[in-house]
Design a protein around this motif. Structure first.
Motif, short mmCIF file in Angstrom:
data_model
loop_
_atom_site.label_atom_id
_atom_site.label_comp_id
_atom_site.label_asym_id
_atom_site.label_seq_id
_atom_site.Cartn_x
_atom_site.Cartn_y
_atom_site.Cartn_z
N TYR A 56 0.92 -1.25 -0.06
CA TYR A 56 0.02 -0.16 0.01
C TYR A 56 0.88 1.29 -0.08
O TYR A 56 0.27 2.48 -0.42
N ASN A 102 -2.89 2.63 -15.16
CA ASN A 102 -2.42 2.41 -14.08
C ASN A 102 -1.72 3.50 -13.48
O ASN A 102 -0.69 3.83 -14.12
N GLN A 103 -1.81 3.59 -12.17
CA GLN A 103 -0.83 4.63 -11.64
C GLN A 103 0.00 4.10 -10.74
O GLN A 103 -0.52 3.22 -9.69
N VAL A 104 1.29 4.77 -10.53
CA VAL A 104 2.00 4.16 -9.15
C VAL A 104 2.95 5.25 -9.15
O VAL A 104 3.34 6.21 -10.00
N ARG A 120 4.86 10.61 -10.43
CA ARG A 120 3.66 9.76 -10.97
C ARG A 120 3.93 9.14 -12.18
O ARG A 120 4.34 9.77 -13.15
N VAL A 161 4.45 -2.63 -13.24
CA VAL A 161 3.10 -2.22 -13.55
C VAL A 161 2.77 -3.00 -14.78
O VAL A 161 3.29 -2.84 -15.87
N ASP A 173 1.36 2.50 -3.45
CA ASP A 173 -0.08 3.02 -4.15
C ASP A 173 -0.03 4.54 -3.72
O ASP A 173 -0.76 5.07 -4.43
N GLU A 174 0.52 4.73 -2.46
CA GLU A 174 0.29 6.24 -2.23
C GLU A 174 0.89 7.34 -2.89
O GLU A 174 1.92 7.42 -3.21
#
Ligand SMILES: [Cu+2]
Length: 253
Positions: A98, A203-205, A174, A195, A101-102
């Motif tokens: 997690y 998709n974001q990371v 990002r 990813v 994901d922040e």
């Protein structure tokens, strides 16, 4: 320069993970070390149990048969201890998952698009600049062996691209990952990133590169015949140099 490249490229007979360049990868490495220790203890214990069972349950080694048949207490113990170990392991594992994901207010966004069989990149957030809608685009193909500079020293077969993506260090980035045709996966082991690039989905990371270097990666989702020939190369620069690079590239000064 060559020295830097060799630090973060795969080495001959390498068996361990690469040196970390992001906080995520540092966390993964520490977690991996703890896991390896725990695994070693478990393997030794189970191995000893197996050996003990095999050795003492041969009639030559054990003349008197045991009356021991089953035990409720033992069943409870050998069910609950592994469950407890898994429960304890889940805490750092989910924390790491997690933490990736922040998104903490990124200063720059890199758009990554997977194609059959190359990667394209775009950085387009230069709002503070006078000229709007300026963007930096890269289309990165793998360099074949004949395309490498004649010295070939410091270059890596199947890992070099015609253009290297330049990113700043110590900046919250990002990454937006998608694909134009089929499934791909954008992977850079030094960042601890993998990813999925799915067509029609974004998709974001987040990424925070801690040091300068040249980092290599490869597509990690079977995407067709040339799946093995679409590498990723990232160069990280100090923020000042990156800023200078952007200014000259977009002819803003
Ligand atoms: Cu692929």
């Amino acid at each position: 320069m060559i020295f830097i490249i060799q630090c973060d490229s795969p080495a001959l007979w390498q068996t361990y993970l690469p040196d970390p360049a992001s906080i995520t990868m540092e966390g993964i490495l520490i977690f991996n070390k703890h896991l390896l220790f725990l695994l070693t203890v478990i393997v030794l214990f189970v191995g000893w149990l197996l050996f003990y069972t095999i050795y003492y349950f041969i009639e030559y080694n054990n003349k008197f048969s045991s009356k021991f048949v089953h035990s409720k207490e033992l069943e409870i113990v050998w069910t609950s201890i592994p469950a407890l170990i898994l429960l304890i392991l889940s805490t750092p594992s989910f924390t790491l998952l997690y933490a990736m994901d922040e998104i903490s207010e990124p200063e720059l966004t890199l758009k990554i698009l997977g194609h059959q069989w190359f990667w394209s990149y775009e950085i387009s957030e230069f709002n503070s600049c006078q000229k709007q809608e300026q963007s930096l685009k890269y289309v990165c193909y793998m360099m074949v062996l004949d395309g490498l500079p004649t010295t070939k020293q410091g270059y890596f077969r199947l890992l070099e691209t015609n253009k290297r993506v330049i990113l700043p260090t110590n900046t919250h980035l990002r990454l937006l990952v998608s694909a134009a045709d089929v499934l791909h996966s954008w992977t850079v082991p030094s960042f601890g990133l993998k990813v999925d690039a799915c067509p029609g989905r974004l998709n974001q990371v987040n990424l925070f590169i801690k040091r300068i270097g040249v980092f290599f990666g490869q597509c990690s989702e079977i995407c067709g015949v040339n799946h093995g020939f679409m590498p990723i190369v990232i160069v990280s620069l100090p923020t000042v140099q990156f800023h200078h690079y952007i200014m000259t590239k977009l002819e803003l000064n």
